[in-house]
Motif scaffolding. Structure first.
Motif, PDB file in Angstrom:
ATOM      1  N   PRO A  22       0.827  -1.204   0.000  1.00 49.53           N
ATOM      2  CA  PRO A  22       0.000   0.000   0.000  1.00 49.53           C
ATOM      3  C   PRO A  22       0.868   1.262   0.000  1.00 49.53           C
ATOM      4  O   PRO A  22       1.934   1.297   0.627  1.00 49.53           O
ATOM      5  N   VAL A  23       0.397   2.283  -0.681  1.00 51.17           N
ATOM      6  CA  VAL A  23       1.175   3.520  -0.864  1.00 51.17           C
ATOM      7  C   VAL A  23       1.715   4.095   0.451  1.00 51.17           C
ATOM      8  O   VAL A  23       2.893   4.433   0.519  1.00 51.17           O
ATOM      9  N   PRO A  24       0.923   4.192   1.527  1.00 50.72           N
ATOM     10  CA  PRO A  24       1.477   4.781   2.756  1.00 50.72           C
ATOM     11  C   PRO A  24       2.637   3.975   3.354  1.00 50.72           C
ATOM     12  O   PRO A  24       3.449   4.526   4.092  1.00 50.72           O
ATOM     13  N   LEU A  25       2.738   2.694   3.029  1.00 50.08           N
ATOM     14  CA  LEU A  25       3.777   1.846   3.618  1.00 50.08           C
ATOM     15  C   LEU A  25       5.033   1.748   2.760  1.00 50.08           C
ATOM     16  O   LEU A  25       6.044   1.201   3.187  1.00 50.08           O
ATOM     17  N   ARG A  26       4.985   2.274   1.555  1.00 47.24           N
ATOM     18  CA  ARG A  26       6.116   2.139   0.626  1.00 47.24           C
ATOM     19  C   ARG A  26       7.379   2.812   1.131  1.00 47.24           C
ATOM     20  O   ARG A  26       8.473   2.295   0.979  1.00 47.24           O
ATOM     21  N   GLU A  27       7.249   3.971   1.733  1.00 50.98           N
ATOM     22  CA  GLU A  27       8.434   4.669   2.237  1.00 50.98           C
ATOM     23  C   GLU A  27       9.059   3.894   3.401  1.00 50.98           C
ATOM     24  O   GLU A  27      10.274   3.805   3.511  1.00 50.98           O
ATOM     25  N   ILE A  28       8.237   3.325   4.237  1.00 46.50           N
ATOM     26  CA  ILE A  28       8.734   2.563   5.384  1.00 46.50           C
ATOM     27  C   ILE A  28       9.466   1.306   4.929  1.00 46.50           C
ATOM     28  O   ILE A  28      10.547   0.993   5.410  1.00 46.50           O
ATOM     29  N   LEU A  29       8.880   0.581   3.982  1.00 46.99           N
ATOM     30  CA  LEU A  29       9.499  -0.657   3.502  1.00 46.99           C
ATOM     31  C   LEU A  29      10.569  -0.414   2.440  1.00 46.99           C
ATOM     32  O   LEU A  29      11.394  -1.286   2.185  1.00 46.99           O
ATOM     33  N   GLY A  30      10.516   0.726   1.783  1.00 44.29           N
ATOM     34  CA  GLY A  30      11.506   1.025   0.755  1.00 44.29           C
ATOM     35  C   GLY A  30      11.275   0.266  -0.536  1.00 44.29           C
ATOM     36  O   GLY A  30      12.206   0.035  -1.302  1.00 44.29           O
ATOM     37  N   LYS A  31      10.036  -0.151  -0.775  1.00 43.59           N
ATOM     38  CA  LYS A  31       9.716  -0.889  -2.003  1.00 43.59           C
ATOM     39  C   LYS A  31       8.220  -0.800  -2.288  1.00 43.59           C
ATOM     40  O   LYS A  31       7.424  -0.519  -1.404  1.00 43.59           O
ATOM     41  N   GLY A  32       7.865  -1.046  -3.530  1.00 47.63           N
ATOM     42  CA  GLY A  32       6.475  -0.960  -3.956  1.00 47.63           C
ATOM     43  C   GLY A  32       5.761  -2.297  -3.997  1.00 47.63           C
ATOM     44  O   GLY A  32       4.541  -2.351  -4.130  1.00 47.63           O
ATOM     45  N   GLU A  33       6.519  -3.391  -3.887  1.00 46.11           N
ATOM     46  CA  GLU A  33       5.896  -4.715  -3.873  1.00 46.11           C
ATOM     47  C   GLU A  33       6.801  -5.716  -3.171  1.00 46.11           C
ATOM     48  O   GLU A  33       7.998  -5.508  -3.036  1.00 46.11           O
ATOM     49  N   LEU A  34       6.169  -6.786  -2.701  1.00 50.23           N
ATOM     50  CA  LEU A  34       6.889  -7.887  -2.076  1.00 50.23           C
ATOM     51  C   LEU A  34       6.885  -9.041  -3.076  1.00 50.23           C
ATOM     52  O   LEU A  34       5.829  -9.433  -3.556  1.00 50.23           O
ATOM     53  N   VAL A  35       8.053  -9.550  -3.402  1.00 51.85           N
ATOM     54  CA  VAL A  35       8.174 -10.631  -4.380  1.00 51.85           C
ATOM     55  C   VAL A  35       9.026 -11.741  -3.772  1.00 51.85           C
ATOM     56  O   VAL A  35      10.085 -11.470  -3.207  1.00 51.85           O
ATOM     57  N   ALA A  36       8.546 -12.980  -3.878  1.00 51.66           N
ATOM     58  CA  ALA A  36       9.304 -14.120  -3.365  1.00 51.66           C
ATOM     59  C   ALA A  36       9.058 -15.330  -4.264  1.00 51.66           C
ATOM     60  O   ALA A  36       7.940 -15.547  -4.731  1.00 51.66           O
ATOM     61  N   PRO A  37      10.099 -16.136  -4.520  1.00 52.12           N
ATOM     62  CA  PRO A  37       9.915 -17.338  -5.339  1.00 52.12           C
ATOM     63  C   PRO A  37       9.133 -18.397  -4.578  1.00 52.12           C
ATOM     64  O   PRO A  37       9.293 -18.558  -3.376  1.00 52.12           O
ATOM     65  N   LEU A  38       8.275 -19.119  -5.291  1.00 49.62           N
ATOM     66  CA  LEU A  38       7.509 -20.208  -4.687  1.00 49.62           C
ATOM     67  C   LEU A  38       7.925 -21.577  -5.228  1.00 49.62           C
ATOM     68  O   LEU A  38       7.529 -22.592  -4.676  1.00 49.62           O
ATOM     69  N   GLY A  39       8.669 -21.598  -6.319  1.00 49.53           N
ATOM     70  CA  GLY A  39       9.117 -22.878  -6.854  1.00 49.53           C
ATOM     71  C   GLY A  39       8.807 -23.018  -8.328  1.00 49.53           C
ATOM     72  O   GLY A  39       8.289 -22.113  -8.973  1.00 49.53           O
ATOM     73  N   GLU A  40       9.138 -24.197  -8.855  1.00 50.27           N
ATOM     74  CA  GLU A  40       8.972 -24.445 -10.284  1.00 50.27           C
ATOM     75  C   GLU A  40       7.752 -25.288 -10.620  1.00 50.27           C
ATOM     76  O   GLU A  40       7.429 -25.445 -11.789  1.00 50.27           O
ATOM     77  N   SER A  41       7.073 -25.830  -9.627  1.00 53.16           N
ATOM     78  CA  SER A  41       5.862 -26.616  -9.906  1.00 53.16           C
ATOM     79  C   SER A  41       4.691 -26.033  -9.111  1.00 53.16           C
ATOM     80  O   SER A  41       4.885 -25.328  -8.113  1.00 53.16           O
TER      81      SER A  41
END
Length: 117
Positions: A22-41
């Motif tokens: 969310p926009v208000p939290l972007r400055e605190i986290l320093g990013k616009g999205e959270l991305v993490a790998p879940l695997g290949e299947s």
């Protein structure tokens, strides 16, 4: 019946967790999205989804708490087991814990590493 998981994408032959911050939290986290790998299947993605989603929820909750502290709506304190009185925590320590990156486990199974845009 097909299972639908929120914030999950298939990119090529890999699955990933992708969630907008969310926009208000972007400055605190320093990013616009959270991305993490879940695997290949799909099965790997389903297996890892709960842990990754839980960590994303916790990261956003910590950022919301930090935002409330910055706005003066709440005071930063933690209860320590050795005392009954609250111990104040510095804002920089809270920010550092919010931005903590999760590493890959020794077993080789990927643990989310929130990536910058």
């Amino acid at each position: 019946m097909r299972l639908v998981l929120k914030h999950v994408q298939k990119r090529g032959h890999r699955w990933r967790y992708r969630r907008k911050v969310p926009v208000p939290l972007r400055e605190i986290l320093g990013k616009g999205e959270l991305v993490a790998p879940l695997g290949e299947s799909e099965q790997e993605a389903i297996k890892r989804y709960g842990r990754v989603h839980g960590l994303a929820e916790q990261t956003l909750t910590d950022a919301k708490r930090r935002l409330a502290e910055d706005r003066g709506q709440i005071t930063a304190c933690i209860e320590t087991p050795s005392t009954t009185s609250p111990k104040r925590v510095t804002q920089s320590r809270l920010l550092a814990s919010t931005r903590t990156r999760l590493e890959v486990r020794p077993s080789g199974s990927p643990v989310p590493r929130w990536q910058k845009d």
